[in-house]
Design an enzyme around this catalytic site. Structure first.
Site, PDB file in Angstrom:
ATOM      1  CG  ASN A   1     -12.174 -45.260  26.653  1.00 33.53           C
ATOM      2  OD1 ASN A   1     -11.470 -45.017  25.677  1.00 33.53           O
ATOM      3  ND2 ASN A   1     -12.784 -44.325  27.357  1.00 33.53           N
TER       4      ASN A   1
ATOM      5  CG  HIS B   1     -14.431 -42.187  22.580  1.00 36.62           C
ATOM      6  ND1 HIS B   1     -13.344 -43.031  22.466  1.00 36.62           N
ATOM      7  CD2 HIS B   1     -14.459 -41.786  23.876  1.00 36.62           C
ATOM      8  CE1 HIS B   1     -12.743 -43.124  23.635  1.00 36.62           C
ATOM      9  NE2 HIS B   1     -13.386 -42.378  24.504  1.00 36.62           N
TER      10      HIS B   1
ATOM     11  CB  CYS C   1     -11.124 -40.067  23.856  1.00 37.19           C
ATOM     12  SG  CYS C   1     -10.405 -40.886  25.288  1.00 37.19           S
TER      13      CYS C   1
END
Ligand code: UT7
Length: 354
Positions: A298, A268, A126
């Site tokens: 996400n 993020h 990520c």
């Protein structure tokens, strides 16, 4: 210009060439997976998902769709938004390449009409998009590249066990992309003050155990659990808050920005509670955190560029604002950087796709 002459707040590099964000695009697949749908087939509730994560729905690819399909769609929007010359470099940050070998970026470049350019993947889970930005910025500073397309794209639905209530509720599929061009450190859009880090002792916290050389050379067939994405959520939560906060603090200090001077934090998009904790740690108002979680969940390496695209589209990001980017992911990896938001023409219509 030489090392040591960089004034605080400047995106100046040792070569004097900065990387300026000049194009932006995002794309998510059409299929929507709602909390209601998940709560019908998993041991969870709509209320638990929204209150514990801030996620309202996420997107999922159709059978046979792959990361490169999403990356091409986002990349072509970013190229249209940037206009101008064709990039000489394409970087795709992803945890879900179309195949284990080769990298996805050369195919993406070719499909975007860029045969012959430098093209490679970045694997930092990520954090991949921020690592990709830093890599492109380094190539531009060194004169290796004049213009780069950096894409974050992930199809988590291909690696998450659909019966795993921890991960199936969090992750969604999507892609976001930016174009960087060589420019001056004091221009709006100049990226600066990258702070990157990793800690491989935490590799087991976010992992797919099977499919790599360790498992394949063992000759043992993988179990179902080993074939899927696994995450120790609670500890990852703690580490994400710690490392996004510390790298962001270091990036702000290098830029000479005080917390109250930061207009937007684009972290993020892992969990709304993580975004709030990072903002609290940094002493930045929570309402300055850009959140796109409610719509897409996400999306891994795509989360920051997708959040940027969404915020630019709805006017949350405006030219001249001081923006902090910060990411955390498997590896463990983390990274932060800053920029003043540029006056860019997104030039894209998202229609019903977002
Ligand atoms: O993108 C890479 C970085 N990823 C992240 O940063 C994700 C970080 N982690 C998280 O976002 C959170 O840890 C999760 C959303 C994964 C889990 O939330 P949590 O608040 O940390 O839950 P927990 O694991 O501490 O579990 C709390 C309770 C447990 O029940 P008991 O033991 O208290 O009775 C779990 O069994 O919630 C239960 N639980 C659930 N309940 C309903 C865990 N998952 C679910 C679920 N639905 N989906």
């Amino acid at each position: 210009m030489s090392i040591g002459r960089r004034p605080p707040g400047s995106a100046e590099t040792t070569s004097g060439r900065a990387s300026v964000l000049c194009g932006l695009g995002g794309w998510v697949p059409q299929r929507i997976v709602t909390n209601e749908e998940l709560s019908r087939r998993l041991d969870t509730t709509e209320d638990w998902i929204i209150t514990r994560t801030g996620i309202g729905e996420r997107r999922a690819v159709d059978p046979g769709q792959a990361t490169s399909d999403l990356a091409v769609a986002a990349g072509s929007r970013a190229l249209r938004s940037a206009g101008g010359e064709t990039p000489d470099t394409v970087i795709v940050a992803t945890t879900t390449p179309d195949r284990p070998c080769p990298a996805t970026a050369p195919l993406v470049a070719a499909r975007l009409g860029m045969r012959g350019v430098a093209a490679f993947d970045v694997s930092a889970v990520c954090t991949g998009f921020v690592y990709g930005l830093a890599t492109a910025a380094g190539m531009i500073a060194a004169g290796v590249s004049q213009r780069a397309l950096v894409i974050g794209a992930d199809v988590y639905s291909s690696i998450v066990d659909p019966d795993d209530r921890t991960n199936a509720i969090i992750f969604g599929d999507g892609a976001g992309a930016v174009v960087l061009r060589a420019g001056d450190p004091d221009e709006l859009g100049a990226l600066g003050n990258f702070v990157l880090g990793s800690d491989g002792t935490g590799e087991h916290l976010i992992t797919i155990a099977a499919g790599g050389s360790r498992q394949r050379s063992s000759g043992q067939p993988p179990t179902r659990g080993e074939r899927h994405f696994a995450m120790q959520g609670k500890e990852v939560f703690r580490q994400a808050v710690t490392h996004m906060s510390s790298s962001a603090r270091a990036s702000l200090a290098a830029a000479g920005w005080q917390p109250d001077e930061v207009d937007r934090v684009v972290a993020h998009q892992a969990n709304l509670r993580i975004l709030r904790s990072v903002a609290d740690n940094l002493g930045i108002d929570r309402d300055r955190c850009v959140s796109h979680l409610v719509d897409v969940g996400n999306t891994g390496a795509a989360s920051i560029p997708l959040a940027l695209d969404h915020a630019a589209a709805n006017g949350t990001l405006r030219p001249g604002q001081r923006v902090l980017l910060t990411a955390f992911g498997g590896g463990l990896t983390w990274g932060s950087c800053v920029l003043r938001w540029p006056d860019i023409d997104r030039g894209t219509e998202h229609g019903g796709e977002r």
